[in-house]
Design a protein around this motif. Structure first.
Motif, short mmCIF file in Angstrom:
data_model
loop_
_atom_site.label_atom_id
_atom_site.label_comp_id
_atom_site.label_asym_id
_atom_site.label_seq_id
_atom_site.Cartn_x
_atom_site.Cartn_y
_atom_site.Cartn_z
N ARG A 1 0.86 -1.18 0.00
CA ARG A 1 0.00 0.00 0.00
C ARG A 1 0.90 1.23 0.00
O ARG A 1 1.96 1.24 0.65
CB ARG A 1 -0.92 0.04 1.23
N TYR A 2 0.48 2.27 -0.74
CA TYR A 2 1.25 3.52 -0.73
C TYR A 2 1.26 4.10 0.67
O TYR A 2 0.26 4.07 1.38
CB TYR A 2 0.64 4.54 -1.70
N ASP A 3 2.40 4.65 1.04
CA ASP A 3 2.57 5.29 2.34
C ASP A 3 2.21 6.76 2.18
O ASP A 3 2.87 7.49 1.43
CB ASP A 3 4.04 5.14 2.78
N ALA B 1 7.25 10.86 -2.42
CA ALA B 1 8.22 10.61 -3.49
C ALA B 1 8.03 9.23 -4.11
O ALA B 1 8.40 9.01 -5.26
CB ALA B 1 9.63 10.77 -2.96
N SER B 2 7.43 8.30 -3.38
CA SER B 2 7.27 6.94 -3.89
C SER B 2 5.96 6.74 -4.65
O SER B 2 5.73 5.68 -5.21
CB SER B 2 7.31 5.93 -2.73
N TRP B 3 5.12 7.75 -4.69
CA TRP B 3 3.83 7.60 -5.36
C TRP B 3 4.00 7.54 -6.87
O TRP B 3 5.07 7.76 -7.41
CB TRP B 3 2.91 8.74 -4.98
N SER C 1 -7.87 2.26 -3.29
CA SER C 1 -6.88 2.34 -2.20
C SER C 1 -5.78 3.35 -2.50
O SER C 1 -5.19 3.91 -1.58
CB SER C 1 -6.27 0.97 -1.91
N GLY C 2 -5.49 3.58 -3.76
CA GLY C 2 -4.43 4.53 -4.11
C GLY C 2 -4.92 5.90 -4.54
O GLY C 2 -4.12 6.79 -4.84
N THR C 3 -6.24 6.09 -4.56
CA THR C 3 -6.80 7.35 -5.04
C THR C 3 -6.40 8.54 -4.19
O THR C 3 -6.34 9.67 -4.67
CB THR C 3 -8.33 7.23 -5.18
N PHE C 4 -6.07 8.32 -2.93
CA PHE C 4 -5.66 9.44 -2.08
C PHE C 4 -4.46 10.16 -2.68
O PHE C 4 -4.28 11.38 -2.47
CB PHE C 4 -5.37 8.99 -0.64
N THR C 5 -3.63 9.45 -3.47
CA THR C 5 -2.46 10.10 -4.07
C THR C 5 -2.91 11.07 -5.17
O THR C 5 -2.34 12.15 -5.29
CB THR C 5 -1.47 9.06 -4.64
#
Length: 174
Positions: free
Chosen positions: A45-47, A52-54, A91-95
């Motif tokens: 899961r993205y932190d 920077a890792s997104w 799950s990754g949409t917050f980015t």
């Protein structure tokens, strides 16, 4: 010689006020070199603290575009219960939101009476449509473009209707 097909980044760079995106598939094929979906399936899961890792360079492009004053909205029409791929996207949409996109979700049952184009699309400044075409198994089949005012109007009306009915990301549970 055929005219050069503009890249998505070039089209987004040319946008002056708005870029809206309507997604209508429950899954998309992922290129073999893109390991984000398989990694998610294995627990990654993205932190939120590690920007920077997104997903780069996509999010940088969005940040730059929003920074120029362009409003970017994305609406997703999804079947319920949602597919594994949609859970991955959710799950990754917050980015995407952190980069400046506004995102909403519409259960497919609530879209039955909306006149929708046959393909996912981006609409730039209400004038230029970039249709994204996919094969049956979700692989990209390349874009086509239209600056026909009637086509742009259809896409704008469809998007705005979906947007009004859709649930903001933070309120949409998968």
């Amino acid at each position: 010689m055929p005219p050069k097909v503009p890249t998505f980044a070039e089209q987004l760079a040319a946008a002056r006020s708005t870029a809206v995106h309507l997604e209508m598939r429950d899954s998309y094929s992922v290129a073999k070199e893109d390991q984000t979906f398989p990694a998610w399936q294995n627990g990654f899961r993205y932190d939120p603290a590690d920007r920077a890792s997104w997903w780069r360079p996509w999010l940088t492009l969005i940040e730059d575009t929003v920074g120029r004053g362009v409003e970017i909205r994305r609406a997703r029409i999804v079947s319920e219960p949602v597919s594994e791929y949609i859970r991955f996207e959710h799950s990754g949409t917050f980015t995407n939101i952190a980069a400046g996109e506004q995102i909403r979700w519409l259960p497919r049952r609530q879209a039955s009476d909306i006149a929708l184009p046959g393909n996912d699309f981006w609409l730039f400044d209400g004038k230029l449509v970039r249709f994204n075409h996919f094969t049956g198994n979700g692989e990209s089949a390349g874009p086509t473009f239209s600056d026909d005012p009637a086509v742009a109007r259809l896409c704008a009306t469809a998007f705005e209707t979906v947007w009004q009915r859709a649930v903001p990301h933070e309120k949409f549970a998968v």
